[in-house]
Design an enzyme around this catalytic site. Structure first.
Site, PDB file in Angstrom:
ATOM      1  N   HIS A  78       0.924  -1.258   0.051  1.00  0.00           N
ATOM      2  CA  HIS A  78      -0.121   0.000   0.001  1.00  0.00           C
ATOM      3  C   HIS A  78       0.613   1.184  -0.025  1.00  0.00           C
ATOM      4  N   ASP A 107       8.558  22.157 -25.488  1.00  0.00           N
ATOM      5  CA  ASP A 107       8.479  20.823 -24.708  1.00  0.00           C
ATOM      6  C   ASP A 107       9.401  20.617 -23.626  1.00  0.00           C
ATOM      7  N   TRP A 143       7.202  -0.559   4.627  1.00  0.00           N
ATOM      8  CA  TRP A 143       7.723   0.244   3.198  1.00  0.00           C
ATOM      9  C   TRP A 143       9.176   0.682   3.619  1.00  0.00           C
ATOM     10  N   SER A 170      13.902   5.862 -12.759  1.00  0.00           N
ATOM     11  CA  SER A 170      12.864   6.710 -13.290  1.00  0.00           C
ATOM     12  C   SER A 170      12.622   8.345 -12.813  1.00  0.00           C
ATOM     13  N   SER A 171      12.834   7.988 -11.404  1.00  0.00           N
ATOM     14  CA  SER A 171      12.761   9.489 -10.814  1.00  0.00           C
ATOM     15  C   SER A 171      13.730  10.233 -11.007  1.00  0.00           C
ATOM     16  N   HIS A 254      13.496  11.109   4.679  1.00  0.00           N
ATOM     17  CA  HIS A 254      12.748  12.628   5.049  1.00  0.00           C
ATOM     18  C   HIS A 254      12.861  13.430   3.873  1.00  0.00           C
ATOM     19  N   GLU A 256      12.521  12.692   1.121  1.00  0.00           N
ATOM     20  CA  GLU A 256      11.549  11.885   0.205  1.00  0.00           C
ATOM     21  C   GLU A 256       9.959  12.828   0.776  1.00  0.00           C
ATOM     22  N   TYR A 258       9.337  15.500   1.881  1.00  0.00           N
ATOM     23  CA  TYR A 258       9.109  16.904   1.252  1.00  0.00           C
ATOM     24  C   TYR A 258       9.188  16.841  -0.284  1.00  0.00           C
ATOM     25  N   SER A 269       0.314  27.311  -4.065  1.00  0.00           N
ATOM     26  CA  SER A 269       0.352  28.888  -4.560  1.00  0.00           C
ATOM     27  C   SER A 269       0.272  29.315  -5.625  1.00  0.00           C
ATOM     28  N   HIS A 303      14.866  11.873  13.134  1.00  0.00           N
ATOM     29  CA  HIS A 303      13.906  11.937  14.099  1.00  0.00           C
ATOM     30  C   HIS A 303      12.769  10.701  14.003  1.00  0.00           C
ATOM     31  N   HIS A 304      13.390   9.939  12.810  1.00  0.00           N
ATOM     32  CA  HIS A 304      12.419   8.838  12.816  1.00  0.00           C
ATOM     33  C   HIS A 304      12.757   7.682  13.528  1.00  0.00           C
ATOM     34  N   THR A 329       7.928  26.573   7.270  1.00  0.00           N
ATOM     35  CA  THR A 329       6.550  25.961   6.586  1.00  0.00           C
ATOM     36  C   THR A 329       5.553  26.954   7.150  1.00  0.00           C
ATOM     37  N   LYS A 332       5.186  29.902   4.760  1.00  0.00           N
ATOM     38  CA  LYS A 332       4.119  29.528   3.850  1.00  0.00           C
ATOM     39  C   LYS A 332       2.885  29.712   4.028  1.00  0.00           C
ATOM     40  N   ARG A 451       1.373   0.565  15.468  1.00  0.00           N
ATOM     41  CA  ARG A 451       0.840   0.243  14.070  1.00  0.00           C
ATOM     42  C   ARG A 451       1.405  -0.928  13.490  1.00  0.00           C
TER      43      ARG A 451
HETATM   44  C1  HEA Z   1       0.734   9.094  -0.392  1.00  0.00           C
HETATM   45  C2  HEA Z   1       0.759   7.952   0.319  1.00  0.00           C
HETATM   46  C3  HEA Z   1      -0.456   7.431   1.082  1.00  0.00           C
HETATM   47  C4  HEA Z   1      -1.756   7.388   0.712  1.00  0.00           C
HETATM   48  C5  HEA Z   1      -2.413   8.324  -0.400  1.00  0.00           C
HETATM   49  C6  HEA Z   1      -2.714   6.786   1.646  1.00  0.00           C
HETATM   50  C7  HEA Z   1      -3.788   6.577   1.547  1.00  0.00           C
HETATM   51  C8  HEA Z   1      -4.597   5.687   2.566  1.00  0.00           C
HETATM   52  N1  HEA Z   1      -4.084   4.880   3.865  1.00  0.00           N
HETATM   53 FE1  HEA Z   1      -2.253   4.802   3.854  1.00  0.00          FE
HETATM   54  N2  HEA Z   1      -0.266   4.513   4.258  1.00  0.00           N
HETATM   55  C9  HEA Z   1       0.834   5.155   3.567  1.00  0.00           C
HETATM   56  C10 HEA Z   1       0.700   6.090   2.658  1.00  0.00           C
HETATM   57  C11 HEA Z   1      -0.332   6.514   2.110  1.00  0.00           C
HETATM   58  N3  HEA Z   1      -1.734   6.113   2.662  1.00  0.00           N
HETATM   59  C12 HEA Z   1       2.350   4.615   4.357  1.00  0.00           C
HETATM   60  C13 HEA Z   1       3.630   5.421   3.985  1.00  0.00           C
HETATM   61  C14 HEA Z   1       1.949   3.876   5.292  1.00  0.00           C
HETATM   62  C15 HEA Z   1       2.991   3.049   6.125  1.00  0.00           C
HETATM   63  C16 HEA Z   1       3.256   1.707   5.624  1.00  0.00           C
HETATM   64  C17 HEA Z   1       4.171   1.010   6.524  1.00  0.00           C
HETATM   65  O1  HEA Z   1       3.703   0.948   7.689  1.00  0.00           O
HETATM   66  O2  HEA Z   1       5.095   0.386   6.140  1.00  0.00           O
HETATM   67  C18 HEA Z   1       0.437   3.689   5.311  1.00  0.00           C
HETATM   68  C19 HEA Z   1      -0.240   2.994   6.234  1.00  0.00           C
HETATM   69  C20 HEA Z   1      -1.706   2.890   6.255  1.00  0.00           C
HETATM   70  C21 HEA Z   1      -2.296   2.290   7.516  1.00  0.00           C
HETATM   71  C22 HEA Z   1      -1.604   1.728   8.581  1.00  0.00           C
HETATM   72  C23 HEA Z   1      -1.294   0.176   8.413  1.00  0.00           C
HETATM   73  C24 HEA Z   1      -0.575  -0.330   9.637  1.00  0.00           C
HETATM   74  O3  HEA Z   1       0.172   0.182  10.115  1.00  0.00           O
HETATM   75  O4  HEA Z   1      -1.154  -1.747  10.078  1.00  0.00           O
HETATM   76  C25 HEA Z   1      -3.685   2.463   7.195  1.00  0.00           C
HETATM   77  C26 HEA Z   1      -4.844   1.988   8.195  1.00  0.00           C
HETATM   78  O5  HEA Z   1      -5.679   2.651   8.192  1.00  0.00           O
HETATM   79  C27 HEA Z   1      -3.699   3.273   6.035  1.00  0.00           C
HETATM   80  C28 HEA Z   1      -5.045   3.448   5.484  1.00  0.00           C
HETATM   81  C29 HEA Z   1      -5.121   4.541   4.336  1.00  0.00           C
HETATM   82  C30 HEA Z   1      -6.589   4.750   3.703  1.00  0.00           C
HETATM   83  C31 HEA Z   1      -7.887   4.341   4.160  1.00  0.00           C
HETATM   84  C32 HEA Z   1      -5.968   5.568   2.618  1.00  0.00           C
HETATM   85  C33 HEA Z   1      -6.882   6.094   1.729  1.00  0.00           C
HETATM   86  O6  HEA Z   1      -6.839   7.506   1.715  1.00  0.00           O
HETATM   87  C34 HEA Z   1      -7.092   5.643   0.426  1.00  0.00           C
HETATM   88  C35 HEA Z   1      -8.374   6.079  -0.452  1.00  0.00           C
HETATM   89  C36 HEA Z   1      -8.305   5.672  -1.730  1.00  0.00           C
HETATM   90  C37 HEA Z   1      -9.163   4.730  -2.358  1.00  0.00           C
HETATM   91  C38 HEA Z   1     -10.034   3.840  -1.571  1.00  0.00           C
HETATM   92  C39 HEA Z   1      -8.989   4.235  -3.844  1.00  0.00           C
HETATM   93  C40 HEA Z   1     -10.260   4.672  -4.520  1.00  0.00           C
HETATM   94  C41 HEA Z   1     -11.530   4.188  -4.407  1.00  0.00           C
HETATM   95  C42 HEA Z   1     -11.715   3.012  -5.123  1.00  0.00           C
HETATM   96  C43 HEA Z   1     -10.694   1.952  -5.750  1.00  0.00           C
HETATM   97  C44 HEA Z   1     -13.046   1.961  -5.131  1.00  0.00           C
HETATM   98  C45 HEA Z   1     -13.069   1.198  -4.471  1.00  0.00           C
HETATM   99  C46 HEA Z   1     -13.623   1.525  -2.817  1.00  0.00           C
HETATM  100  C47 HEA Z   1     -14.118   0.943  -2.068  1.00  0.00           C
HETATM  101  C48 HEA Z   1     -13.927  -0.633  -1.761  1.00  0.00           C
HETATM  102  C49 HEA Z   1     -15.059   1.248  -0.879  1.00  0.00           C
HETATM  103  N4  HEA Z   1      -2.514   3.395   5.527  1.00  0.00           N
HETATM  104  C1  HEA Z   2       4.293  14.666   3.054  1.00  0.00           C
HETATM  105  C2  HEA Z   2       4.764  14.498   4.003  1.00  0.00           C
HETATM  106  C3  HEA Z   2       5.348  14.713   5.081  1.00  0.00           C
HETATM  107  C4  HEA Z   2       5.227  16.039   5.546  1.00  0.00           C
HETATM  108  C5  HEA Z   2       5.091  17.301   4.961  1.00  0.00           C
HETATM  109  C6  HEA Z   2       5.925  15.800   7.232  1.00  0.00           C
HETATM  110  C7  HEA Z   2       6.136  16.920   8.002  1.00  0.00           C
HETATM  111  C8  HEA Z   2       6.741  17.090   9.236  1.00  0.00           C
HETATM  112  N1  HEA Z   2       6.933  15.828   9.674  1.00  0.00           N
HETATM  113 FE1  HEA Z   2       6.502  13.846   9.034  1.00  0.00          FE
HETATM  114  N2  HEA Z   2       6.303  12.081   8.548  1.00  0.00           N
HETATM  115  C9  HEA Z   2       5.809  11.583   7.143  1.00  0.00           C
HETATM  116  C10 HEA Z   2       5.480  12.415   6.128  1.00  0.00           C
HETATM  117  C11 HEA Z   2       5.408  13.911   6.194  1.00  0.00           C
HETATM  118  N3  HEA Z   2       5.802  14.578   7.542  1.00  0.00           N
HETATM  119  C12 HEA Z   2       5.741  10.198   7.173  1.00  0.00           C
HETATM  120  C13 HEA Z   2       5.362   9.459   5.809  1.00  0.00           C
HETATM  121  C14 HEA Z   2       6.211   9.438   8.042  1.00  0.00           C
HETATM  122  C15 HEA Z   2       6.341   8.247   8.667  1.00  0.00           C
HETATM  123  C16 HEA Z   2       7.257   7.307   8.082  1.00  0.00           C
HETATM  124  C17 HEA Z   2       6.913   5.897   8.668  1.00  0.00           C
HETATM  125  O1  HEA Z   2       7.497   5.586   9.690  1.00  0.00           O
HETATM  126  O2  HEA Z   2       6.434   4.881   7.901  1.00  0.00           O
HETATM  127  C18 HEA Z   2       6.494  10.920   9.319  1.00  0.00           C
HETATM  128  C19 HEA Z   2       7.087  10.828  10.265  1.00  0.00           C
HETATM  129  C20 HEA Z   2       7.767  11.882  11.273  1.00  0.00           C
HETATM  130  C21 HEA Z   2       8.158  11.761  12.409  1.00  0.00           C
HETATM  131  C22 HEA Z   2       8.582  10.287  13.100  1.00  0.00           C
HETATM  132  C23 HEA Z   2       7.598   9.818  13.917  1.00  0.00           C
HETATM  133  C24 HEA Z   2       7.817   8.515  14.536  1.00  0.00           C
HETATM  134  O3  HEA Z   2       8.162   7.472  13.761  1.00  0.00           O
HETATM  135  O4  HEA Z   2       8.012   8.281  15.725  1.00  0.00           O
HETATM  136  C25 HEA Z   2       8.472  12.990  12.785  1.00  0.00           C
HETATM  137  C26 HEA Z   2       8.951  13.298  14.102  1.00  0.00           C
HETATM  138  O5  HEA Z   2       9.485  14.271  14.333  1.00  0.00           O
HETATM  139  C27 HEA Z   2       7.672  13.702  11.809  1.00  0.00           C
HETATM  140  C28 HEA Z   2       7.785  15.291  11.864  1.00  0.00           C
HETATM  141  C29 HEA Z   2       7.403  16.209  11.093  1.00  0.00           C
HETATM  142  C30 HEA Z   2       7.581  17.488  11.171  1.00  0.00           C
HETATM  143  C31 HEA Z   2       8.024  18.474  12.081  1.00  0.00           C
HETATM  144  C32 HEA Z   2       7.028  18.180   9.841  1.00  0.00           C
HETATM  145  C33 HEA Z   2       7.203  19.292   9.624  1.00  0.00           C
HETATM  146  O6  HEA Z   2       7.493  19.679   8.334  1.00  0.00           O
HETATM  147  C34 HEA Z   2       5.657  20.130   9.625  1.00  0.00           C
HETATM  148  C35 HEA Z   2       5.803  21.502   9.473  1.00  0.00           C
HETATM  149  C36 HEA Z   2       4.204  22.098   9.537  1.00  0.00           C
HETATM  150  C37 HEA Z   2       3.622  22.885  10.629  1.00  0.00           C
HETATM  151  C38 HEA Z   2       4.235  22.868  11.883  1.00  0.00           C
HETATM  152  C39 HEA Z   2       2.302  23.453  10.357  1.00  0.00           C
HETATM  153  C40 HEA Z   2       2.276  24.906   9.749  1.00  0.00           C
HETATM  154  C41 HEA Z   2       2.845  25.882  10.351  1.00  0.00           C
HETATM  155  C42 HEA Z   2       2.345  26.825  10.954  1.00  0.00           C
HETATM  156  C43 HEA Z   2       0.932  27.066  11.062  1.00  0.00           C
HETATM  157  C44 HEA Z   2       3.438  27.692  11.637  1.00  0.00           C
HETATM  158  C45 HEA Z   2       3.335  28.027  13.179  1.00  0.00           C
HETATM  159  C46 HEA Z   2       3.743  26.861  14.063  1.00  0.00           C
HETATM  160  C47 HEA Z   2       4.379  26.658  14.953  1.00  0.00           C
HETATM  161  C48 HEA Z   2       5.689  27.539  15.456  1.00  0.00           C
HETATM  162  C49 HEA Z   2       4.317  25.242  15.505  1.00  0.00           C
HETATM  163  N4  HEA Z   2       7.272  13.118  11.103  1.00  0.00           N
HETATM  164 CU   LIG Z   3      10.738  12.833   8.682  1.00  0.00          CU
END
Ligand code: HEA
Ligand code: HEA
Ligand SMILES: [Cu+2]
Ligand code: CUA
Lengths: 527, 287, 297
Positions: A78, A107, A143, A170-171, A254, A256, A258, A269, A303-304, A329, A332, A451
């Site tokens: 997923h 292009d 993942w 590809s990326s 990390h 990634e 962003y 924007s 921080h992860h 952030t 922004k 989780r």
């Molecule tokens: C961009 C990234 C992205 C996106 C878009 C999503 C989208 C969603 N994620 Fe995802 N998720 C991750 C990135 C993302 N996730 C990552 C990185 C993890 C961690 C994996 C790990 O632990 O290794 C995770 C893990 C994760 C978990 C935790 C699993 C676990 O720890 O055991 C769950 C549980 O609820 C979850 C739920 C969902 C749901 C409900 C959506 C929904 O937003 C999805 C909605 C979209 C659709 C549903 C498709 C459209 C509809 C159809 C195809 C029609 C069919 C519809 C029906 C049958 C109702 N995700």
């Molecule tokens: C689009 C993806 C995205 C983005 C943008 C961010 C943004 C941020 N993430 Fe997140 N993060 C993930 C995707 C993302 N993260 C994913 C996928 C994981 C889990 C991976 C995995 O384990 O599978 C994760 C996990 C993760 C962890 C690890 C958690 C754990 O496993 O224990 C932490 C810990 O510090 C963290 C921190 C942050 C912070 C500080 C930001 C900051 O950039 C956020 C900044 C934004 C704001 C703060 C809000 C707006 C700001 C204001 C309104 C200004 C004023 C605010 C203050 C002064 C407070 N993230």
């Molecule tokens: Cu991070």
């Protein structure tokens, strides 16, 4: 301007290629952009389908449907499908369509490589997903692929790793193309500080991609040699360390995240000023904030890993540097807010999605900030609080921004206006259900639900049920997205060149809708 | 300390809010150690800081959405494109807020990392999928696995309703037993893959990594039964290796430990040591 | 192949229309990767798929580059296109730098953190005592398990002052010869160009040959193999990927040389030559890093 007619069909040098060859052998940025977007949509549906199965199993305690091993494969794929197949290709697709239009280029700079970077993807995912049909099932180590666990996999192991290599290749090619196009193909007068923000954010994203995808490739290559060739990178008996993988992985991982959000910032924007009928507030600050976020993203990775037993000084450093990211952030968020201040706002579907992004991404950012507090992260780490955090930034963050972008530019691509009513239904149902889906996961995490578990103790039942119901509702709502696109592409009413009765700005709106097959035969003048 | 005061006030506010009272199903526990209480207040402090910022920012956004609607004839002010002053202000204020919150966080972190002067040391080894506890220098060690009843019920298609199972998935055959008011040091490592030992009420979560020893500690301030789970994906049965800690009085602990030692001398099968807490069944003690 | 030309500030920007190579390349990579995966998993079809994949990838490079060279020689590329190629090549080299950074990173991590921790330093001070029988690490190390081909776990490293020093000399001189060749090309001195370009790739192949001999000796006589703990791992992956890059670079130089022999390139238009030269300098610089951190320190 190159074209003034609104029914542009072909350019005078060449005919638009027909049949399957148009797609297989494509070099046109619009065709390739379309393929990227269609592919991303398909992967979003596939990844979403897996998410639905996850939510189904988690609907109530007890194992109802899946073996725990299969559940782990669902979670792992997923995430890989959504990130590498859904969000990233969607952004590349948008870049393909919009970057040449926004900078006044004919292009992309390297058209054949453009097609290569696209066509690698379907094959990469075939490789990845085929592992579900091998002995031992799909990849099940999460993942994040942490060893030693990931080394225990069966045939899925090399398939996953090679698939990641291909996705990385590809990326990187896609990123090189975007950078070169932006740096080398701008129309005269389009100085860097006049570049539309979508291009700016993509430029910086592309830089991040080129910097970190090779590091991921290196990390998984070490997994591969540890598994098959007896190396000891992650084996303590040989002097290695499993945690070393985590450092290398998150050095990629990390930045990634962003990569998954900066282009979204760019889209938002573009949209907010349009529907505020006012220029973006603090353009320069936006550019510098994006660059600062990119810079900081390289020094916060651990921080992860607060619970892996890092030395105290390391934890302190990574805690503080992570907290700092809130500052750019915040800049922004404040700039977007001020753009709307004293504006003249209207609420078409792109604006609605951009607004939902603004609120819900911020909520995800706030929980991110809580996660950054190392002592508190000991409680949050690997719980549903983290799952809630990253879905807030990824789904109503990145995915909503992509939807906003599609609703914003689709009429420009197809020359037809989709049904506003359908799009608004999609918006409201999605926005409500996405919160029902992910907000309760904060509670689950704080109450102690880890989780990556297929089954849980009974006190977590209520919120899981709520979350699953929200999930199914959100899933069904996405069918409206597909419907709005299909309806719009084939049956929509013709759109004007400016499309929006609003403050549109930027070169793309000077071209007719649909944009001609070759965008700018002659470079436009920028004033 | 000013910051500590702020934190306490905010935490107090939180505790006063009935909806966020502890031991709830939607917030962190205050827990059973001083550290866990400090972590709880940090958590609540950060939470309220975020709520406050969100209230301001979202407030302004919602106000603009309402006030500057085109449909009510709002005209855009094209001159409002930048202002160095406000940009400096909204860069500096967040920095100040962040520094203010980082200070109590850093203090707590330093306290958590201080493993000196421990009174009891237990080595904790993660296995796929169970825990092993070795009381250092006491000659007592045993495995702790998911309780049989839960294990039966959790099988795919077992037909057992989990709500009828006592402490479903949060029960083990042999809990870890430790004395109250005692600084217990844990030495964590993994046998096969990485696991993570987590008990929310102690605010302890530390990875058990093969080949390396990590340290953690807790000092429970009340007796009771505390549960937790493995918090690092460790394969198929990651969801099924819970942790149960019985915190007992020092006297009860001494009795229990003696029984364990005796049992290990007599051989695992012969012994039937009386467990101080009802849930603590006889561990198969061995050295 | 059809082509369209569009105007930019500098005239026509060449946009090729329809090319079979990208899709061909994707299929080739798919076959290659599937073949590799199956080979690693000891599946019957693996090796033949892998071989087929290699052949296809080779054909891909041959075909794609031939197309590009023909277009280039036909004068399709203006200076703007040329600049795109240059930028593309530099960013590609940057990505390669980051690939090596991952492996250098693991070398530093192992030496500065993992081995001290295994020896009981810092925050994991009981590791050595409780798990590894009071192990104390010295670099080079194959870890507390003394992993490696020999029963007693001993192994020897390749001394920095022997062949590696010679190899350093070879690569550095090849950097000089390629620069001389470049100057000659710019001065339109084709004879010097041919000789020094040939010298460059010959030095490159000589380097690879000597490196292979070193590997042979390491495997057969020194007890130094991929499985020789963290030293063997970092040594062979770093030098191995570098050697692979030298091989690729030398082949590219050879191709450029053949093109020179066919009369390609002009004193002011020779992107391919420069791209390869940059690449060659890049493998040079990586080698210096290797020489210092792998062989020497
Ligand atoms: C961009 C990234 C992205 C996106 C878009 C999503 C989208 C969603 N994620 Fe995802 N998720 C991750 C990135 C993302 N996730 C990552 C990185 C993890 C961690 C994996 C790990 O632990 O290794 C995770 C893990 C994760 C978990 C935790 C699993 C676990 O720890 O055991 C769950 C549980 O609820 C979850 C739920 C969902 C749901 C409900 C959506 C929904 O937003 C999805 C909605 C979209 C659709 C549903 C498709 C459209 C509809 C159809 C195809 C029609 C069919 C519809 C029906 C049958 C109702 N995700
Ligand atoms: C689009 C993806 C995205 C983005 C943008 C961010 C943004 C941020 N993430 Fe997140 N993060 C993930 C995707 C993302 N993260 C994913 C996928 C994981 C889990 C991976 C995995 O384990 O599978 C994760 C996990 C993760 C962890 C690890 C958690 C754990 O496993 O224990 C932490 C810990 O510090 C963290 C921190 C942050 C912070 C500080 C930001 C900051 O950039 C956020 C900044 C934004 C704001 C703060 C809000 C707006 C700001 C204001 C309104 C200004 C004023 C605010 C203050 C002064 C407070 N993230
Ligand atoms: Cu991070
Ligand atoms: Cu052990 Cu998860």
């Amino acid at each position: 301007m190159a074209h003034a007619d609104s029914l542009a069909h072909d350019d005078h040098h060449d005919h638009k290629p027909h049949g399957i060859g148009r797609w297989l052998f494509a070099t046109n940025h619009k065709d390739i952009g379309t393929m990227y977007l269609v592919f991303a949509l398909a992967m979003f549906l596939l990844g979403g389908f897996m998410a639905m199965l996850i939510r189904l199993e988690l609907f109530k305690p007890g194992l109802q449907f899946f073996d725990p091993g299969f559940y782990n494969s669902l979670v792992t794929s997923h995430a890989l499908v959504m990130i590498f197949g859904g969000v990233m290709p969607a952004f590349v697709g948008l870049a393909n369509w919009m970057v040449p239009l926004q900078i006044g280029a004919p292009d992309m700079a390297l058209p054949r490589m453009n097609n290569y970077s696209f066509w690698i993807l379907p094959f990469a995912f075939t490789l990845l997903l085929s592992s579900f049909f091998t002995a031992g099932g799909g990849p099940a180590g999460g993942w994040t692929l942490y060893p030693p666990l990931s080394l225990q996999a069966g045939t899925s192991f090399p398939l996953t790793i090679f698939a990641i290599h291909l996705m990385g290749a590809s990326s990187i090619m896609g990123a090189i193309n975007v950078i070169v196009t932006i740096l080398n193909m701008r129309a005269p007068g389009m100085t860097l500080l006049r570049l539309p923000l979508f291009c700016w954010t993509w430029l910086i994203t592309a830089y991040l991609l080129i910097a970190v995808m090779p590091v991921l490739a290196g990390a998984v290559t070490m997994l591969l040699t540890d598994h098959y060739f007896g190396t000891s990178f992650f084996n303590p008996a040989g002097g290695g360390d499993p945690v070393m993988f985590q450092h290398i992985f998150w050095f990629f991982g990390h930045p990634e995240v962003y990569i998954l959000i900066l282009p979204a910032f760019g889209i938002v924007s573009e949209i907010i000023p349009t529907f505020s009928r006012k220029p973006l507030f603090g353009y320069d600050a936006m550019v510098y904030a994006t660059a600062s976020i990119a810079f900081l993203s390289f020094i916060v990775w651990a921080h992860h890993m607060f619970t892996v037993g890092m030395p105290l000084a390391g934890q302190m450093f990574f805690m503080m540097s992570t907290m700092l990211i809130a500052v750019p952030t915040g800049v922004k968020v404040f700039n977007w807010t001020t753009t709307m201040w004293r504006g003249s706002l209207s609420f078409e579907p792109p604006m609605l999605f951009a607004l939902a992004f603004l609120f819900l991404f911020s909520i995800g950012g706030f929980s991110g900030l809580m996660l950054a507090i190392a002592p508190a992260d000991y409680q949050y780490q690997d719980t549903y609080f983290v799952v809630a955090h990253f879905h807030y930034v990824l789904v109503p963050g990145a995915v909503f921004a992509i939807m906003a972008g599609v609703y914003y530019w689709l009429p420009k691509w197809t020359g037809r206006m989709y049904s506003m009513a359908l799009a608004k239904w999609h918006f409201w149902l999605s926005t409500i259900s996405v919160n029902v889906l992910f907000f309760p996961q904060h509670f689950l995490g704080l109450a102690g639900m880890p989780r990556r578990i297929p089954d849980y103790s009974v006190q977590f039942t209520d919120w899981n049920m709520v979350s699953s119901i929200g999930g199914f509702a959100f899933g069904v709502s996405q069918l409206l997205f597909v419907a709005a696109i299909i309806h719009g592409v084939w049956y929509g009413k013709p759109a004007t060149a400016k499309v929006w009765d609003a403050g549109v700005h930027g070169l793309e709106w000077t071209l007719p809708s649909p944009a001609p097959y070759h965008s700018f035969e002659e470079a436009p003048e920028i004033h | 300390m000013f910051y500590r005061k702020v934190a306490t006030v905010l935490a107090g506010l939180a505790a006063a809010t009935p909806a966020l009272a502890y031991e709830s199903t939607y917030n962190l526990p205050v827990g059973a150690t001083d550290i866990s209480a400090r972590v709880f207040s940090l958590h609540m402090m950060m939470f309220w800081v975020c709520v406050a910022i969100a209230a301001v920012v979202f407030g302004v956004i919602i106000y603009s959405l309402w006030k500057f609607r085109k449909s009510t004839g709002a005209v855009a002010d094209q001159t409002l494109t930048h202002s160095t002053n406000v940009e400096v202000i909204w860069t500096v204020i967040p920095v100040i807020i962040l520094v203010a919150t980082a200070i109590p966080a850093a203090r707590t972190l330093i306290a958590m990392e201080d493993t000196r002067n421990s009174e009891l040391t237990v080595k904790v080894v993660g296995y796929q999928w169970k825990w092993k506890y070795e009381y250092q220098g006491k000659g007592v060690s045993f495995f702790s696995t998911l309780a049989a009843e839960s294990n039966y019920a959790r099988q795919l298609g077992s037909g057992v309703d989990p709500t009828t199972v006592k402490d479903y998935l949060l029960d083990v055959d042999h809990p870890l037993v430790v004395p109250v008011d005692t600084k217990v040091r844990l030495l964590l490592t993994g046998n096969d893959v990485i696991h993570s030992w987590w008990v929310p009420d102690f605010a302890v979560k530390k990875d058990a990594i093969p080949g390396y020893i990590n340290e953690a500690w807790f000092k429970a301030n009340r007796t009771g039964r505390f549960t937790g789970q493995c918090a690092e994906l460790c394969g198929r049965d990651h969801g099924f290796m819970p942790i149960v800690v019985n915190v007992v009085s020092k006297a009860d602990f001494a009795t229990w430990l003696d029984a364990q030692v005796a049992a290990s001398k007599a051989g695992a099968s012969a012994a039937d040591p009386s467990a101080p807490a009802a849930t603590a069944a006889a561990p198969t003690a061995s050295l | 192949m059809a082509q369209a030309e569009t105007t930019t500030s500098e005239g026509k920007y060449y946009v090729p229309h329809a090319s079979p190579w990208p899709i061909f390349g994707s299929v080739s990579l798919f076959v290659l990767m599937a073949g590799a995966a199956l080979t690693l998993e000891d599946s019957g079809a693996g090796p033949s798929l892998l071989t087929l994949g290699l052949v296809l990838v080779f054909a891909l490079f041959f075909g794609w580059f031939r197309t590009v060279i023909n277009e280039s020689e036909a004068g399709a590329y203006n200076l703007n296109v040329d600049r795109s190629f240059r930028m593309g090549m530099s960013w590609f080299i940057f990505s390669e730098v980051m690939f090596f950074a991952a492996f250098f990173g693991s070398l530093f991590y192992a030496r500065q953190l993992a081995l001290p921790w295994l020896s009981g330093a810092g925050s994991k001070h009981l590791t050595s005592e409780l798990l590894w029988n009071h192990f104390e690490a010295h670099w080079p190390s194959n870890g507390p398990g003394l992993l490696g081909p020999r029963a007693d776990g001993s192994f020897k490293t390749i001394p920095a002052m022997g062949v590696p020093a010679l190899n350093t000399l070879l690569l550095l001189s090849s950097g000089v010869t390629v620069t001389i060749a470049h100057h000659a090309l710019r001065a339109n001195n084709r004879r010097v160009l041919k000789v020094f370009l040939a010298l460059t790739f010959l030095l490159g192949f000589l380097f690879v040959f000597l490196q292979a001999r070193e590997y042979h000796e390491a495997y057969t006589e020194l007890g130094l193999q991929l499985g020789t703990g963290i030293y063997g791992s970092t040594f062979f992956l770093l030098t191995g990927f570098h050697g692979l890059h030298v091989t690729i670079g030398a082949i590219m130089l050879l191709v450029i040389w053949l093109r020179v022999m066919k009369g390609h390139f002009t004193p002011d238009r020779h992107f391919a030559f420069e791209g390869v030269a940059w690449y060659w300098h890049f493998v040079d610089v990586v080698w210096l890093g290797l020489y210092i951190f792998v062989y020497w320190l």
